[in-house]
Design a protein around this motif. Structure first.
Motif, PDB file in Angstrom:
ATOM      1  N   MET A   1      37.270 -21.344  59.973  1.00 42.65           N
ATOM      2  CA  MET A   1      37.616 -20.116  60.669  1.00 42.65           C
ATOM      3  C   MET A   1      36.166 -19.310  60.482  1.00 42.65           C
ATOM      4  O   MET A   1      35.811 -19.099  59.394  1.00 42.65           O
ATOM      5  CB  MET A   1      38.568 -19.216  60.358  1.00 42.65           C
ATOM      6  N   THR A   2      35.498 -18.847  61.442  1.00 40.24           N
ATOM      7  CA  THR A   2      34.478 -17.755  61.373  1.00 40.24           C
ATOM      8  C   THR A   2      34.840 -16.317  61.710  1.00 40.24           C
ATOM      9  O   THR A   2      35.943 -16.250  62.116  1.00 40.24           O
ATOM     10  CB  THR A   2      33.353 -18.142  62.430  1.00 40.24           C
ATOM     11  N   LEU A   3      34.190 -15.501  61.328  1.00 39.32           N
ATOM     12  CA  LEU A   3      34.180 -13.902  61.695  1.00 39.32           C
ATOM     13  C   LEU A   3      34.419 -13.679  63.119  1.00 39.32           C
ATOM     14  O   LEU A   3      35.131 -12.935  63.643  1.00 39.32           O
ATOM     15  CB  LEU A   3      33.255 -13.122  60.936  1.00 39.32           C
ATOM     16  N   ARG A   4      33.583 -14.624  63.917  1.00 38.03           N
ATOM     17  CA  ARG A   4      33.478 -14.518  65.452  1.00 38.03           C
ATOM     18  C   ARG A   4      34.972 -14.778  66.055  1.00 38.03           C
ATOM     19  O   ARG A   4      35.300 -14.304  67.106  1.00 38.03           O
ATOM     20  CB  ARG A   4      32.392 -15.092  65.949  1.00 38.03           C
ATOM     21  N   SER A   5      35.579 -15.526  65.213  1.00 41.17           N
ATOM     22  CA  SER A   5      36.926 -16.219  65.849  1.00 41.17           C
ATOM     23  C   SER A   5      38.169 -14.977  65.587  1.00 41.17           C
ATOM     24  O   SER A   5      39.284 -15.415  65.982  1.00 41.17           O
ATOM     25  CB  SER A   5      37.338 -17.658  65.373  1.00 41.17           C
ATOM     26  N   LEU A   6      37.867 -14.280  64.598  1.00 36.49           N
ATOM     27  CA  LEU A   6      39.040 -13.271  64.429  1.00 36.49           C
ATOM     28  C   LEU A   6      39.333 -12.285  65.263  1.00 36.49           C
ATOM     29  O   LEU A   6      38.560 -11.677  66.049  1.00 36.49           O
ATOM     30  CB  LEU A   6      38.564 -12.584  63.251  1.00 36.49           C
ATOM     31  N   SER A   7      40.529 -12.180  65.583  1.00 39.60           N
ATOM     32  CA  SER A   7      40.936 -11.115  66.628  1.00 39.60           C
ATOM     33  C   SER A   7      40.920  -9.641  66.035  1.00 39.60           C
ATOM     34  O   SER A   7      40.713  -9.445  64.909  1.00 39.60           O
ATOM     35  CB  SER A   7      42.485 -11.079  67.014  1.00 39.60           C
ATOM     36  N   ASN A   8      40.890  -8.489  66.647  1.00 39.62           N
ATOM     37  CA  ASN A   8      40.586  -7.299  66.201  1.00 39.62           C
ATOM     38  C   ASN A   8      41.762  -6.927  65.342  1.00 39.62           C
ATOM     39  O   ASN A   8      41.398  -6.381  64.289  1.00 39.62           O
ATOM     40  CB  ASN A   8      40.736  -6.259  67.467  1.00 39.62           C
ATOM     41  N   LEU A   9      43.005  -7.380  65.260  1.00 41.59           N
ATOM     42  CA  LEU A   9      44.086  -7.248  64.549  1.00 41.59           C
ATOM     43  C   LEU A   9      43.725  -7.922  63.290  1.00 41.59           C
ATOM     44  O   LEU A   9      43.670  -7.366  62.062  1.00 41.59           O
ATOM     45  CB  LEU A   9      45.423  -7.718  65.115  1.00 41.59           C
ATOM     46  N   ASP A  10      43.117  -9.081  63.351  1.00 41.19           N
ATOM     47  CA  ASP A  10      42.738 -10.255  62.133  1.00 41.19           C
ATOM     48  C   ASP A  10      41.660  -9.020  61.334  1.00 41.19           C
ATOM     49  O   ASP A  10      41.869  -9.186  60.062  1.00 41.19           O
ATOM     50  CB  ASP A  10      42.359 -11.330  62.380  1.00 41.19           C
ATOM     51  N   PHE A  11      40.785  -8.894  61.998  1.00 40.80           N
ATOM     52  CA  PHE A  11      39.744  -8.307  61.317  1.00 40.80           C
ATOM     53  C   PHE A  11      39.940  -6.796  60.540  1.00 40.80           C
ATOM     54  O   PHE A  11      39.498  -6.670  59.568  1.00 40.80           O
ATOM     55  CB  PHE A  11      38.644  -7.920  62.458  1.00 40.80           C
TER      56      PHE A  11
END
Length: 67
Positions: A1-11
């Motif tokens: 998983m990369t940072l770009r694939s994180l949702s706003n909530l995940d981030f």
């Protein structure tokens, strides 16, 4: 998983228990610093950045400044 694939909530949850951020605000006409959990929940305030950072570190978290 990369940072770009994180949702706003995940981030927002990333490091939620290790980081708190402080940001400058005006309270009662004076500069102060609000303290927020990583998800944006307000958790405190202090009259200056040094005291805000000290309060965050007292709770074993790392302060981050938001401008």
């Amino acid at each position: 998983m990369t940072l770009r694939s994180l949702s706003n909530l995940d981030f927002a949850r990333l490091g939620a228990d290790a980081v708190a951020y402080l940001r400058p605000v005006v309270m009662n006409g004076a500069l102060a610093f609000s303290i927020h959990a990583a998800d944006g929940t307000p958790i405190g305030a202090a009259p200056n950045a040094d005291l805000a950072a000290a309060a965050i570190r007292q709770h074993d978290m790392e302060p981050m400044l938001v401008h």
